[in-house]
Design a protein around this motif. Structure first.
Motif, PDB file in Angstrom:
ATOM      1  N   ASP A 252      25.187  -7.050 106.871  1.00  0.00           N
ATOM      2  CA  ASP A 252      24.256  -7.318 107.686  1.00  0.00           C
ATOM      3  C   ASP A 252      23.308  -6.560 106.908  1.00  0.00           C
ATOM      4  O   ASP A 252      22.493  -5.445 107.793  1.00  0.00           O
ATOM      5  N   PHE A 253      21.528  -6.879 106.208  1.00  0.00           N
ATOM      6  CA  PHE A 253      20.700  -6.302 106.534  1.00  0.00           C
ATOM      7  C   PHE A 253      19.872  -5.929 107.322  1.00  0.00           C
ATOM      8  O   PHE A 253      19.152  -4.984 107.294  1.00  0.00           O
ATOM      9  N   LYS A 254      19.090  -6.349 108.214  1.00  0.00           N
ATOM     10  CA  LYS A 254      18.353  -5.896 109.399  1.00  0.00           C
ATOM     11  C   LYS A 254      18.961  -5.422 110.110  1.00  0.00           C
ATOM     12  O   LYS A 254      18.546  -4.096 110.558  1.00  0.00           O
ATOM     13  N   GLY A 255      20.286  -5.245 110.471  1.00  0.00           N
ATOM     14  CA  GLY A 255      20.953  -4.158 111.303  1.00  0.00           C
ATOM     15  C   GLY A 255      21.683  -3.326 110.006  1.00  0.00           C
ATOM     16  O   GLY A 255      21.365  -1.518 110.790  1.00  0.00           O
ATOM     17  N   GLU A 256      21.264  -3.515 108.798  1.00  0.00           N
ATOM     18  CA  GLU A 256      21.449  -1.690 108.170  1.00  0.00           C
ATOM     19  C   GLU A 256      22.641  -1.654 108.320  1.00  0.00           C
ATOM     20  O   GLU A 256      23.217  -0.506 108.417  1.00  0.00           O
ATOM     21  N   ILE A 257      23.905  -2.379 108.340  1.00  0.00           N
ATOM     22  CA  ILE A 257      24.952  -2.645 108.969  1.00  0.00           C
ATOM     23  C   ILE A 257      26.706  -3.199 108.282  1.00  0.00           C
ATOM     24  O   ILE A 257      26.033  -4.444 107.462  1.00  0.00           O
ATOM     25  N   TYR A 258      27.535  -2.227 107.989  1.00  0.00           N
ATOM     26  CA  TYR A 258      28.900  -3.591 107.414  1.00  0.00           C
ATOM     27  C   TYR A 258      29.514  -3.646 108.212  1.00  0.00           C
ATOM     28  O   TYR A 258      30.170  -2.561 109.346  1.00  0.00           O
TER      29      TYR A 258
END
Length: 860
Positions: A252-258
């Protein structure tokens, strides 16, 4: 422990064990890995264990695909399970800009043979029902993603290497490295000294300290990285039970998470903006299987977005938070290869994505050590890609920037600010006063374009034509119609001198060396006949040559030059090489009025007959001692003027003053690159790279097979005799509001199969919906025929774009790229299309340069 071996690998993480395995597989069995503690005692043991194939550099992506394919092989040989979970994964886009990014990535996947697919948020939710799909506009599915057991995988590499004859020594720290007169090494350890022909630095968290043992400051920094593990979740267990499938991985690019499934719960990791370096100056030797103190407050902004996007995770209890250090280079890619200035000292470090890249790194490095060439285009990982400017503090700032932007879009016209300015010329403040938008060119501030007076000198970043479009057009027209001046300090500059200089250069280069006062253009190829350099060479005196090339390749080329210097005998001291870097700077003037302008600044005759095209002359310009080349990359009448930095302001002012009556304009690097497109000129690292032969690169006229036995001559002769399989071509593209950026697929409507890009993956994962039903686009549904995405009816992907943009003087969008040689001269309309941001645009090959095809203007 043996006292003598062929190679010592320092470091027992996944990369060190991969290098050891690949060296043994290549036939070097007299090799040893030395580890200070136990295997996986650095970053490997606490890694999240994810793997994927996508990378911003397609050549690195190929090696990542190889890594994933390799795991079955090492499992079978070692008898050790890697606990491979090939789930597939999606990248989620929450905005039109991020969807454009995914379209670019998907297009790259076409010519790499990857099975990626653009899907809807609802389709993604079917495979990961914990998400709220209303937060997203689209997604990209990649079947070759998953996760594994980091420790088990590392052990599998090590067991496979030992079965092939390699030795592993544990609990034995390397304390010193000394090199002998013959170039071999003494590896001094706590248990004794090992004499080795080669040393490989796979030190991971301690790679910097290993480098310092040989006087090398590697641009590598460890960052704290956190991920959390949830308690078992009923939603996960229900999905597994109802579908018989594991949940996929999600980025998730917006959340800066995987995130991905871990047992009956979820693993969620972040690349937070508020990132934190770990041990930025020295890495403690006694650090091992410890974890760092978690800091949830630091990752709270990412978690807040993540819980909004994946509300199913918010309710889960947190079982454990992992915080451990991982090493990064400035751009996030590894540091691999031989170190310039050292003999048989190799690097394989800063491999942040060790379980995506470790196998490819091991393969490339072992090829390099055993066969003299990595076997792939590994420039994106080459340790030589950074210069001396990449100091400890510079590295700290750049790695922090890279980490914090890991899930951010990098736009093609985006210049990143950290650690700048690092290097400047004497004209830096003058360029800023002229409203220049500056860019980073191998650590040097370089003018990109000039904003109009009263406008803020700033790029509006975009995948589409942006606010620089109009001003660059004015710079190009002013240069083509009158005269322009630009700074060219960002070229590489060398001097090769001595009685053996000409023989040395004739041995390295494919073209004949020029006569005194003349210039030649020449490629340089390796033993395998692949392009590794492109130079302008002037003979300044009988035993003195000036050479200009790509600034980013200075360490890369110096490594090659030094490797081939005469080592012994009477000629050993007959060749001297000096790299100027920023002790020699330059300006270029170009356009039909450039001769009139220059004549006002010199006291010698520079008429067409007195100073011919491709002449070199030392002369005073504006009263300053300079070297002048009658050549320019714009392809117009023009001159390159080189001087010591102390004279640059004087020469620039003289040019500006004298140029007023001729309508002189300043132009930047983007205008220069636009003009080179109109001449079909290639550029190094895009069109000319070590995966292409010189005839494939359409460099035929610079290859003089009859001149002497230069390096790579036999391979080049075979290429010419057999005919190149590919050819570099130029296209006119019917683009809309976006031009090519590089790496786009080229489609052709052809009546027979001229060849498609070979598929690098050995396997893929089918895709299933929430009910367990296989959905469209999955590998199983496709059958065993063509790779999805590179064939569409009569159309097929036959090549790829290397670079391009808008050619402002002819007012056309242009691209360069490689296609099968059988198609390279077909200028038919309707034959080609180039995919730009998900849309296929008609394109037509333009064999002759659209600007001044006869070269009359630059020769006048």
């Amino acid at each position: 422990m043996k006292s003598h071996v062929k190679a010592v690998v320092i470091g027992g993480g996944v990369v060190g064990c991969s290098v050891l395995y690949h060296l043994a597989k290549a036939g070097w069995t007299d090799i040893m890995l030395i580890e200070r503690s136990e295997l996986t005692s650095g970053s490997s043991w606490h890694a999240a264990g994810g793997f994927h194939t996508l990378n911003g550099d397609p050549n690195v992506a190929k090696l990542q695909a190889y890594t994933v394919q390799l795991y079955k092989e090492i499992e079978e040989l070692s008898g050790q399970s890697c606990s491979l979970h090939l789930t597939g994964g999606v990248m989620m886009a929450d905005s039109p800009e991020r969807m454009d990014f995914l379209r670019l990535a998907h297009a790259k996947g076409r010519y790499l043979g990857m099975d990626t697919e653009l899907i809807t948020p609802s389709e993604a939710k079917a495979m990961f029902p914990l998400m709220d799909e209303t937060n997203f506009v689209g997604a990209m599915w990649d079947p070759v993603e998953g996760h594994l057991d980091p420790s088990g995988t590392t052990i599998a590499y090590s067991k496979a290497a030992k079965k092939l004859g390699a030795e592993i020594v544990l609990r034995n720290r390397v304390v010193e490295l000394t090199q002998q007169v013959d170039g071999t090494w003494n590896v001094i350890t706590e248990q004794g000294t090992v004499h080795a022909e080669h040393v490989v630095n796979c030190g991971g968290l301690w790679a910097r300290e290993i480098g310092r043992m040989v006087g090398l400051e590697l641009p590598v920094l460890a960052m704290e990285h956190m991920y959390l593990l949830t308690e078992p979740m009923p939603e996960v267990e229900e999905f597994n039970k109802s579908t018989g499938r594991e949940m996929i991985g999600v980025m998730d690019f917006k959340g800066e998470i995987y995130t991905r499934q871990e047992r009956n719960g979820i693993l969620l990791g972040t690349y937070e903006k508020a990132c934190k370096p770990w041990s930025p100056v020295n890495t403690p030797w006694d650090f091992g299987h410890e974890l760092l103190q978690p800091d949830l407050d630091r990752i709270a902004p990412s978690l807040e977005v993540g819980f909004k996007h994946f509300p199913g995770i918010e309710k889960a209890g947190i079982k454990q938070i992992i915080n451990g250090p991982f090493t990064f280079a400035l751009d996030g890619n590894p540091l691999v290869g031989p170190v310039q200035g050292l003999t048989n000292f190799w690097c394989a470090c800063a491999v942040m994505a060790g379980f995506s890249q470790g196998g490819g790194v091991g393969l490339a490095l072992s090829n390099w050590m055993v066969h003299g060439d990595p076997g792939f285009d590994v420039w994106g990982m080459d340790v030589a890609r950074f210069g001396e400017w990449a100091s400890l503090r510079y590295t700290n700032a750049k790695v922090r920037e890279n980490y914090s932007r890991r899930f951010s879009i990098r736009f093609p016209n985006e210049e990143l600010p950290a650690a700048r300015p690092a290097q400047t010329t004497p004209l830096y403040d003058t360029m800023l006063a002229n409203n220049a938008v500056m860019g980073d060119s191998w650590g040097l501030e370089t003018p990109l374009w000039f904003a109009p007076k009263g406008k803020e000198p700033k790029d509006i970043v975009s995948f589409h034509r942006s606010n620089d479009f109009g001003p660059i057009g004015e710079e190009v027209r002013g240069t083509r119609e009158r005269v322009g001046v630009t700074e060219i300090a960002n070229f590489a500059k060398y001097e090769v001198s001595g009685p053996g200089a000409e023989d040395f250069l004739n041995r390295l280069m494919t073209n004949r060396m020029p006569k005194a006062g003349r210039i030649v253009l020449t490629p340089m190829i390796n033993e395998f006949g692949k392009l590794i350099g492109d130079f302008t060479i002037a003979k300044a005196a009988e035993d003195r040559f000036m050479i200009w090339g790509s600034s980013a390749a200075q360490k890369y080329h110096m490594r090659w030059f030094e490797k081939h210097l005469p080592k012994d005998g009477p000629s050993a001291s007959e060749v001297r090489i000096h790299r100027f870097d920023q002790t020699l700077v330059g300006l270029s003037i170009a356009g039909p009025k450039s001769r009139d302008l220059l004549q006002k600044l010199v006291d010698v005759d520079i008429s067409t007959k007195a100073f011919r095209f491709m002449d070199f002359r030392e002369m005073a310009v504006g009263g300053a001692p300079c070297m002048v080349n009658r050549i320019t990359y714009t392809g117009d009448l023009g001159y390159e003027i080189w001087m010591a930095p102390a004279y640059q302001r004087l020469v620039y002012k003289a040019i500006k003053d004298a140029g007023e009556e001729f309508g002189l304009v300043d132009f930047g690097m983007r205008a220069l690159l636009s003009m080179r497109l109109e001449k079909n000129f290639p550029t190094w690292f895009r069109e000319l790279r070590p995966i292409y032969g010189p005839f494939e690169g359409s460099m035929d006229r610079f290859i003089k097979l009859e001149k002497n036995d230069f390096i790579g001559r036999d391979a080049a002769a075979r290429e010419r005799a057999e005919g190149p399989k590919l050819r570099r071509v130029s296209f006119i593209v019917e683009a809309a509001d976006a031009d090519v950026m590089g790496d786009e697929p080229i489609w052709a409507k052809v009546g027979k199969d001229y060849g498609t890009v070979e598929k690098p993956h050995g396997f893929g994962a089918p895709r299933f919906d929430a009910a367990g039903k296989e959905v469209r686009g999955s590998k199983a549904a496709q059958g065993a025929s063509a790779v999805r995405g590179i064939v569409d009816g009569d159309w097929r992907v036959v090549g790829w774009v290397t670079s391009g943009g808008y050619a402002h003087y002819i007012q056309k969008s242009m691209a360069q790229g490689y296609v099968p040689a059988a198609l390279a001269e077909d200028e038919s309309a309707g034959l080609f299309e180039i995919e730009i941001l998900g849309h296929r645009r008609p394109a037509r090959i333009n064999v002759e340069a659209p600007f001044d095809p006869s070269g009359e203007k630059m020769r006048s």
